[in-house]
Design a protein around this motif. Sequence first.
Motif, PDB file in Angstrom:
ATOM      1  N   GLY A  19     105.717  68.999  23.144  1.00  0.00           N
ATOM      2  CA  GLY A  19     105.908  69.653  24.434  1.00  0.00           C
ATOM      3  C   GLY A  19     107.240  70.373  24.507  1.00  0.00           C
ATOM      4  O   GLY A  19     107.912  70.622  23.506  1.00  0.00           O
ATOM      5  N   THR A  20     107.659  70.683  25.714  1.00  0.00           N
ATOM      6  CA  THR A  20     108.889  71.450  25.919  1.00  0.00           C
ATOM      7  C   THR A  20     110.112  70.576  26.115  1.00  0.00           C
ATOM      8  O   THR A  20     111.240  71.062  26.069  1.00  0.00           O
ATOM      9  CB  THR A  20     108.721  72.364  27.149  1.00  0.00           C
ATOM     10  OG1 THR A  20     108.425  71.561  28.302  1.00  0.00           O
ATOM     11  CG2 THR A  20     107.604  73.363  26.935  1.00  0.00           C
ATOM     12  N   ARG A  72     112.618  67.833  24.841  1.00  0.00           N
ATOM     13  CA  ARG A  72     113.062  67.179  23.621  1.00  0.00           C
ATOM     14  C   ARG A  72     114.001  66.026  23.950  1.00  0.00           C
ATOM     15  O   ARG A  72     114.357  65.785  25.113  1.00  0.00           O
ATOM     16  CB  ARG A  72     113.759  68.187  22.700  1.00  0.00           C
ATOM     17  CG  ARG A  72     112.892  69.378  22.303  1.00  0.00           C
ATOM     18  CD  ARG A  72     111.667  68.912  21.540  1.00  0.00           C
ATOM     19  NE  ARG A  72     110.761  69.994  21.186  1.00  0.00           N
ATOM     20  CZ  ARG A  72     110.775  70.635  20.024  1.00  0.00           C
ATOM     21  NH1 ARG A  72     111.664  70.293  19.121  1.00  0.00           N
ATOM     22  NH2 ARG A  72     109.916  71.598  19.768  1.00  0.00           N
ATOM     23  N   ASP A 103     117.073  66.822  25.955  1.00  0.00           N
ATOM     24  CA  ASP A 103     116.775  67.093  27.366  1.00  0.00           C
ATOM     25  C   ASP A 103     116.705  65.795  28.163  1.00  0.00           C
ATOM     26  O   ASP A 103     117.195  65.716  29.301  1.00  0.00           O
ATOM     27  CB  ASP A 103     115.454  67.854  27.483  1.00  0.00           C
ATOM     28  CG  ASP A 103     115.510  69.214  26.827  1.00  0.00           C
ATOM     29  OD1 ASP A 103     116.563  69.868  26.928  1.00  0.00           O
ATOM     30  OD2 ASP A 103     114.516  69.618  26.187  1.00  0.00           O
TER      31      ASP A 103
END
Length: 734
Positions: free
Chosen positions: A661-662, A664, A667
Amino acid sequence: MTKKKAARTNLMVVTIALVIVVLVGGIAWFEVRAIHAARTWTQRGEDTLLTIQDLNATFRQAESGQRGFLLTGREDYLRPYLEATDHISSLTRHLDELVVGQPEQQQRVKILNAVLDAKLDELARTIALRRAGGLHVAMQVILTDVGRNYTVEIVSLLDAMTRVERAALEAHQEALERRVSIMNWLVASVTILGVMSLIWTARTMHRLWASTYLSETRERMAAQHLRTSLDSLTQGVGVFSSDNVLVNWNGCFIDLLEFSPNTLHVGAAYADICDDVNARESAPRQPAPRDENLSRNREEIADDIIVLNSGRYLEIRRSRLPDGGFVVTVTDATKRVQADTILRESQKMQAIGQLTGGVAHDFNNLLTVVLGNLELCQAKLSDRPDLLKKIERASWAARRGATLTSQLLAFARRQPLSPTAIDLNQSLPELVPMFQRTLGAHIDVSYVAQPHLWPTMADAAQLENAVLNLVLNARDAMPDGGALTIEVANAVLDENYTSLQSDVTPGDYTMIAVTDTGHGIPRDVLTRVFEPFFTTKSEGRGTGLGLAMVFGFVKQSGGHIQIYSEVNNGTVVRIYLPRAADNEGAQTTQPAPPSPAILARQSSTVFVVDDDDEVREVTTAILRGLGYTTIEASSGEDGYRQIERHHADIDLLLTDVMLPGTVRGHDIAAFLKKYRADVPVLFMSGYTENAFIHQGKFDEGIELIAKPFTRAQLGGRIATLLQPAHDEHDMIPG
């Protein structure tokens, strides 16, 4: 035209030329004298202005020296005053000489001399009073303003003289410019008249020569231009007639095809030339790339790339001529072929690196699960020594697999590095005894140092591993014994060298060369030695990852590696590592001994984020076995939700770097820091890509544990990051 008419024309030309010369000479003589006089006046005016400025500055210097003495009473302050008084007299005499013939200026100079004398007397009197009666006595004279009035008058006179001289200088300069303008106009007029006369004369004389002579001259010049153009080309050009014989060629045609100067001659048969070249070819011919721009303008018969025995690559193009002949163009394609070969090799190695990096990532996740579960089983089977032995063997195999994946990551240039400045003259000699013991008595190991060796910038532990791999390869190449030499030197790779290499930056490097006297490497094998899993050793004697790891480490460190070998003559591998900055202290390659891992007795909560269910399961099982409470998340989005609910309970974040997904790992860490800035973060990954590695270095302040990890490694890292406040700790059991 007849001879009589030609003679009359010549006489007319000479007469006109003489008239022009006499006229121009007379006018020029008068103008030159006037210009010389104007320049003399200008030079005298400039000299007068400089003398006035110098006199003003010297007068100020005398006053400054007098004031310094009056205020301090120290004799050394009078030095500027004494120097100035001596210089003023010479300046005034020179000024008298310069204003000769200028009554107004002479009158001003006369007045100036009188005022200067009075002012100098006033300065001398105050100095004498200061010496005799002190500052207060001298100040009585100064307060009368007599000296000040002298100064004002002197400055006024100098300013007036300056204005007059500048006005006179401008007037003479204007006159000089007018004279120069007249002279330029005269020269231009005469030049135009002369050019017109010459044009008329040339037109008249042109009829004296026959058109055949002019035609021959043009042809001769055209032939010379063509020969010069051909000889200036970096390509070889040979022109053949319709009968297939050589009619013309340039110097490069001989040089590139490696003919002796007397071999080629006009009329040499094309077939004989081809036979001579074919006899010196070292490889089958290849079709040359077609040049579409050239093909539009000419018909190309054939294109080939040939390789001569000297190693030179030549591109041969043959193009038809309108008369039935053809032109053979020979281009040296050696550098281009070498550059293309290096580029293909670089692209191949990069593709293999990306593939091996991905394989290492997945394999490290599997090994994490295997090692973790084996350690959990080992802790519960302490009463079964037979099973413990089998588990230990399985753990050894898993750790061996982890070593292989570590080597794969090194080749893929994805291992985290901690470069420091290293003094190889200190560190490498310390390793020589170990190398000697490893290689055995039948191999002689020597080290060649270089004075004033530049420090190199590299990861100390990885550098030691790289040199050890080269030493072990050299040992295998000398089964019957030989000599191994480790040499260091300073090296400068310039643009001429780096332009023919891949991923090399011009600059200063420190070179490490490992040379053996073994059996050498064949040329067809030499191009593949850095490929992972490629080995020429017998089955079971090597993994084929040693040189691949060295290659990846050198490239990730911003360096360069070259290997040279001849069969039965030995091999030398040269590593070029970047030179460290002079302000970075050099260190040896010996790493500091690790401190023992400790674990706090109090319970803490660890937030575990990993998309691999098996890895997450075994990680949380290890942590719970160590006494920690765990919170789990299977994705970045799930991690956000868990942080929003449990951020107050989290004591440490343990997250995988690469998540689907976006969102990581970094994040999630940043999201947690918004709620709890004090919570430590430990990243885990078997393949970091470029998340925390930039320019070959591991980002500062990032804590990372590489997969696969053991129970002791994970517990020790977490305990260190948590930093328990109390003093009671337990050692992590192995």
